[in-house]
Design an enzyme around this catalytic site. Structure first.
Site, PDB file in Angstrom:
ATOM      1  N   THR A  71      -0.337   4.873   1.252  1.00  0.00           N
ATOM      2  CA  THR A  71      -0.604   5.764   2.367  1.00  0.00           C
ATOM      3  C   THR A  71      -0.424   5.043   3.694  1.00  0.00           C
ATOM      4  O   THR A  71      -1.082   4.041   3.963  1.00  0.00           O
ATOM      5  CB  THR A  71      -2.032   6.325   2.266  1.00  0.00           C
ATOM      6  OG1 THR A  71      -2.217   6.903   0.985  1.00  0.00           O
ATOM      7  CG2 THR A  71      -2.276   7.359   3.346  1.00  0.00           C
TER       8      THR A  71
ATOM      9  N   ASP B 166       0.849  -1.178   0.000  1.00  0.00           N
ATOM     10  CA  ASP B 166       0.000   0.000   0.000  1.00  0.00           C
ATOM     11  C   ASP B 166       0.894   1.241   0.000  1.00  0.00           C
ATOM     12  O   ASP B 166       2.100   1.146   0.245  1.00  0.00           O
ATOM     13  CB  ASP B 166      -0.910  -0.032   1.228  1.00  0.00           C
ATOM     14  CG  ASP B 166      -1.866   1.136   1.267  1.00  0.00           C
ATOM     15  OD1 ASP B 166      -2.340   1.547   0.189  1.00  0.00           O
ATOM     16  OD2 ASP B 166      -2.133   1.655   2.365  1.00  0.00           O
TER      17      ASP B 166
END
Length: 1106
Positions: free
Chosen positions: A440, A438
């Site tokens: 963020t 991922d």
């Protein structure tokens, strides 16, 4: 029963005329092998005891006379010792015999049988105690089943512990408290309770951000936005990974109710669509029937709060629509699967091969026996005899090893806070090829910092921001506001003076205009901490607000926006208030400037820009401000020769760039625009296209004000960690729900994509034809990173799944933006299916749970987005940089150790099965066990268990070397440590050593068969201990302790094995030198071969450590 078979060579067929048919029968009893009375061998009629014969031996086995059984072995012995040899040997024999006899007498005293006198009717006079008057025909006892029960118990306990930990984590989450609006004491009272279903509600019909009423004088603090009471902001980071705040709007008809309790007095209901996966859409209606006419209000995504979202300001009173498995978050989470490591699958394949070998060997033995008599009995006997080929203890050793690896990982001081939540797949950390991460919160801290302001001729960085403050402190004639700008009595002119001649603006004037544009063109709202009334009044009293700078925070739909407004505050121009229709700025001199918001144009992925039209209340000037990505703004601003170059420079620094521009509008121009814009919004067909066309009419010849650069701070040591993983041969894919521009910028700043690498941005596609053309265009690119959106990915996976996977797997890096949780999980499964390689997923939010559970190995990071990902993952770390050591060091060690442990456990069963096969072959393919009872139990447990299990402490390279040379990791992904090639090598070693041990013992024994057992079994134990020492690459002090402890246990147990061994014989020098000779022949050639291999073909890590 093996010690009951007479030993003699097989005679030739020429002596067949002198053969006798004989039957061999012996009384049952484990101790019969110690002595060989002459009455044991009897020649009887064959038919008398045919069914009692334990073997079906060929006739060649009985060609000697009965006397041969006594004279033949003894004819081979020569006991002539002279001089010093006789003295030394006799002394050694006397010493050992005395020690053994003493131990036997102390630890194994047999009950002596004596004559007895029995008194009639007076049992108390009987001195002799009688044993229990019962018979026992059972073949086994409780200790016989201990090894098998231990195997099952270890596996069951490991799974039970893992499942109990998952239960505790679920219980912790499900036990969170909440407030519930009830009709308990009065119609407007609020009750408190606990409810799983309500807490997990995915669709909350939104009634409005109402502050809760206090009770008993308690006070509660709430963040209050300076917005209308019918709206609030929420965070969806646990659902889609975005930490920006999103605006939610309440149902209008419920806002007119005077009190909370009146919600129960109205007759209303909510109609909602069926549960579905899409988290970005919702359709429903709110109907109030007690009004005339009934009120029908449509509900959309703006009126809903999904489960796992957070109310960022105020409180919400809502109606639960979806619960449990019907929530959006649960529907987007795949069911957790039982993950099985690749090493376990490979060992399963080898075990299947061993089973085939077991059956084949048994069939061969029965075939060579000639299928005499009930051959199927012999077949089953051989299957049982050779069952040690199947490594039953392998499961126990591996499970205990996995537990040890998990303990080592959690105790590693270099990666503090790491937790192993799934103890079944630590070896997977050493076999990874694809890493899905991922963005963020995983690669970035999601903290934006303003870094650069470029005006075309001058650039300001972090060290020159004080110059901007100096410009703002000096009033600019073009920026001055009237002191009474907020005076309602003044009537400002309504027409902007746009006919003034253009002059070259000073730097100070350009700085004023750029900072003002940044302070106005956004969707940020200031938030102040407010205190709810003690008496429960929910009304918002502005007089009680603390508007000090220290009490103010900002909320927005994007962290970029907050960073820009925070920067304008730091240089002196502060946003102090905002509502849906206006905003106020405070200048460095303390003056308040009020601007009326006429129109707002939010940011969209299609337009890649946002804009606002404001009117200065003091001067009545109307200005259209706009900012956006350089690719979208370059065509709408006036000609310049610096924008493209400076955007490239900032992008190479890893900064996220925004181009800011403005256009002054007259009153007539705005009124014309407003009428056309309103008509476009009322149109039924092609509304979006018509609205966009009207807005684009304003986006012409705009004045370029500045270029901003914002840095999204990366996690600590993200760049070296990604470089380490790339050098290890791991391909990294970034899957994020963020925008394409943001994802691309982070990919560059984190060095996921190198500076010299081309990037191919996959154009948006909506149908099969467009996908076909775009894939062909991408096919012509070479060695470039791929950036693709979730919508385009969905279309390509629908029509060209195999082609897309083939092309994407060839890319050095892939970035997928705007991905839903379901798409992330689908990509993980796609890589597993099309490549067959091991995948790892890394995330920190609730939207990453599906991907983590779908991947072969899931790693969760405990961050700002909560612990949902870390709780659902197989491994939990506190920082992304810890993944490097987790894979390079612990992944490598776990795989190497388990591979060596598994193969050695197989070797331990193969070598004794080889000895059994040799023994049966010599004795006419008899299905008689070589070793019985405690010998087999001890061989698999106390005699060899500790040294074999100590292989979990072995390591081929030091952790520092593994981190310094990540290229060593590439060899692990090839699976060379455990393959059919290495398995065949161990099979050959087992056959060689088993044959040497058995034939050597048969060749060197002199008097009785029990000596064969003692010699071969002792040599077997020593061979296993020496083979462990041969396998070890780096010695640990516990390994040496395990070797000495096992050898000591065996030597000490010899005193108790008089049922199997001749204690007098094992204390002689003859026994010692024969065992030593056989052991040396079985192990020395392997040591020589290992030495030659290390010299001629050393492994890669030895070249680095030498």
């Amino acid at each position: 029963m093996a010690d009951q078979i007479p030993l003699y060579p097989v005679r030739s067929a020429a002596a067949a005329a002198h053969r006798k048919r004989a039957a061999y029968y012996s009384a049952a009893g484990p101790g019969s092998g110690a002595e060989w009375p002459s009455s044991r061998y009897q020649l009887e009629d064959e038919s008398a005891h045919l069914d009692e014969m334990p073997l079906m031996m060929s006739e060649e086995g009985f060609e000697n006379d009965e006397s041969d059984y006594h004279t033949l072995p003894r004819a081979r012995t020569a006991r002539r010792r002279r001089g010093l040899e006789r003295f030394v040997c006799g002394g050694w024999k006397l010493l050992c015999a005395s020690c053994c006899d003493w131990l036997v007498n102390i630890c194994q005293r047999k009950r002596e049988l004596k004559a007895r006198t029995v008194w009639l009717g007076c049992p108390e006079k009987c001195e002799e105690k009688h044993p229990r008057n019962s018979i026992k025909n059972q073949k086994y006892n409780i200790f016989t089943f201990i090894p098998g029960g231990f195997v099952l118990a270890v596996t069951i306990m490991r799974e039970a512990i893992d499942e109990f930990r998952r239960f505790q984590r679920d219980k912790e989450v499900n036990s969170q408290l909440y407030s519930k609006l009830t009709v308990r004491e009065s119609k407007n009272s609020i009750g408190h309770g606990i409810s799983e279903d309500v807490r997990k509600s995915s669709g909350l019909f939104y009634c409005g951000p109402l502050a809760p009423r206090g009770s008993g004088g308690s006070q509660s603090w709430q963040k209050r936005p300076l917005h209308s009471a019918s709206s609030c902001f929420i965070r969806t980071d646990q659902l889609d990974g975005e930490t920006d705040w999103k605006l939610k709007v309440a149902v209008s008809c419920t806002q007119r109710l005077p009190a909370l309790g009146d919600l129960f007095s109205i007759s209303a209901y909510v109609y909602a669509q069926k549960p579905q996966l899409d988290i970005h859409s919702f359709e429903g209606t709110f109907t109030r029937e007690d009004s005339d006419p009934p009120i029908h209000e449509s509900l959309s995504i703006e009126n809903t709060l999904w489960a796992n979202t957070i109310v960022a300001s105020g409180t919400v009173i809502g109606v639960v629509i979806y619960t449990g498995k019907e929530t959006r978050s649960v529907m987007n989470t795949s069911n957790p699967k039982n993950k099985v490591g690749l090493l376990d699958l490979e060992l399963n394949q080898l075990t299947k091969a061993l089973f085939v070998a077991l059956v084949a060997l048994s069939v061969v033995m029965v075939t060579l026996q000639g299928f005499v008599g009930p051959w199927y009995r012999s077949l089953f006997r051989f299957l049982l005899l050779f069952s040690y080929i199947i490594p039953i203890s392998l499961r126990v050793n591996l499970d205990m090893g996995k537990a040890a690896y998990g303990w080592m990982i959690m105790k590693d001081e270099s990666i503090p806070g790491t937790v192993v939540r799934t103890s079944t797949i630590p070896e997977e950390l050493g076999r990874l090829v694809y890493l899905l991460t991922d963005k963020t919160g995983t690669l970035t801290q999601n903290e934006m910092v303003f870094k650069r302001l470029h005006l075309g001729t001058v650039s300001y960085g972090a060290d020159t921001m004080d110059e901007i403050q100096g410009h703002l402190r000096n009033p600019c004639p073009q920026m001055q506001s009237q002191a009474g700008g907020n005076n309602a009595s003044s009537t400002p002119p309504r027409k902007a003076q746009s006919s003034a001649p253009k002059v070259r603006k000073s730097v100070s004037s350009r700085v004023h205009e750029a900072v003002k544009a940044i302070a106005l063109c956004h969707n940020v709202s200031p938030v102040y901490e407010s205190r709810a009334g003690v008496g429960g009044e929910a009304e918002y009293a502005e007089a009680d607000q603390d508007f000090s700078d220290g009490n103010r925070t900002y909320q927005a739909a994007s962290p970029d926006e907050v960073a820009l407004v925070q920067w304008t505050e730091s240089v002196g121009l502060t946003l102090v208030s905002r509502d849906l229709g206006s905003m106020q700025l405070r200048t460095p001199s303390g003056q308040i400037q009020t601007y009326c918001i006429l129109q707002m144009f939010p940011f969209t992925s299609e337009s890649k820009r946002m804009g606002v039209i404001v009117r200065d209340e003091s001067t009545a000037e109307i200005t259209f401000y706009m900012k956006g990505a350089d690719v979208a703004m370059s065509s709408v601003v006036q000609y310049n020769d610096w924008l493209e170059e400076e955007c490239g420079n900032m992008a190479r620094e890893g900064l996220r760039t925004l181009v800011v521009a403005k256009r002054a509008l007259t009153e007539e121009q705005y009124q014309d625009f407003e009428s056309r814009y309103s008509q476009a919004k009322l149109s039924i067909h092609d509304r979006a296209l018509k609205v966009a066309a009207v807005v684009e009419s304003l986006e012409r010849q705009m004045e370029l004000l500045c270029l901003t650069g914002v840095e999204d701070r990366l996690q600590a040591d993200v760049r070296p960690t990604l470089e380490l993983l790339r050098n290890a041969g791991i391909k990294i894919w970034m899957l994020t729900g963020d925008k394409l521009e943001t994802a691309t910028c982070i990919a560059k700043s984190s060095h996921l994509v190198s500076r010299t690498q081309d990037i191919h941005i996959f154009r948006p596609v909506t149908n099969r034809g467009e996908a076909h053309l775009e894939l062909n265009a991408f096919r012509r690119k070479h060695d470039c990173a791929l950036v693709i959106s979730g919508d385009s990915l969905e279309v390509c996976l629908k029509y060209y799944e195999h082609e897309l996977a083939e092309l994407a797997c060839q890319c050095p890096a892939v970035v997928c933006c705007r991905c839903s949780p379901t798409q992330k999980a689908r990509i993980a499964k796609l890589l597993q299916h099309h490549t067959g390689k091991r995948t790892c997923a890394v995330g920190d939010g609730g939207n990453d749970v599906s991907m983590i559970q779908a991947a072969d190995c899931g790693i969760g990071i405990e961050g700002k987005e909560g612990r949902q990902a870390s709780l659902a993952a197989d491994f939990s770390v506190t920082q992304f940089r810890h993944i490097g050591r987790l894979l390079m060091v612990h992944g490598r060690s776990s795989y190497k150790r388990s591979a060596a442990l598994g193969q050695f456990v197989m070797h331990r069963g193969l070598i004794i099965s080889t000895m059994q096969a040799v023994f049966s072959s010599v004795f006419y393919f008899a299905s008689v066990p070589l070793y019985q009872g405690f010998l087999m139990v001890g061989y698999a447990t106390i005699y060899t268990m500790f040294p074999v299990f100590s292989l979990v402490l072995d390591q081929d390279v030091k952790p520092e070397t593994a981190m310094l040379y990540p290229e060593l990791y590439k060899d692990l992904t090839k699976g060379r440590s455990l393959s059919f090639k290495t398995f065949l090598v161990w099979v050959l070693i087992s056959i060689y050593q088993g044959g040497i041990l058995m034939y050597g013992a048969l060749l060197l024994f002199e008097s009785e068969f029990v000596h064969v057992l003692a010699i071969s079994f002792t040599a077997l134990i020593l061979t296993e201990l020496l083979m462990v020492a041969l396998t070890i690459r780096t010695w640990h002090w516990l390994m040496a302790v395990a070797e000495v402890l096992s050898l000591g246990c065996y030597v000490a147990s010899l005193a108790f094995l008089n049922e199997y061994f001749d204690v007098a014989f094992i204390t002689t020098v003859t026994f010692v030198w024969k065992v030593s000779a056989i052991t040396m022949v079985s192990c020395l050639p392997l040591y020589v071969l290992k030495y030659l291999k290390r010299k001629l073909s050393p492994p890669s890590y030895t070249k680095l450590t030498s």
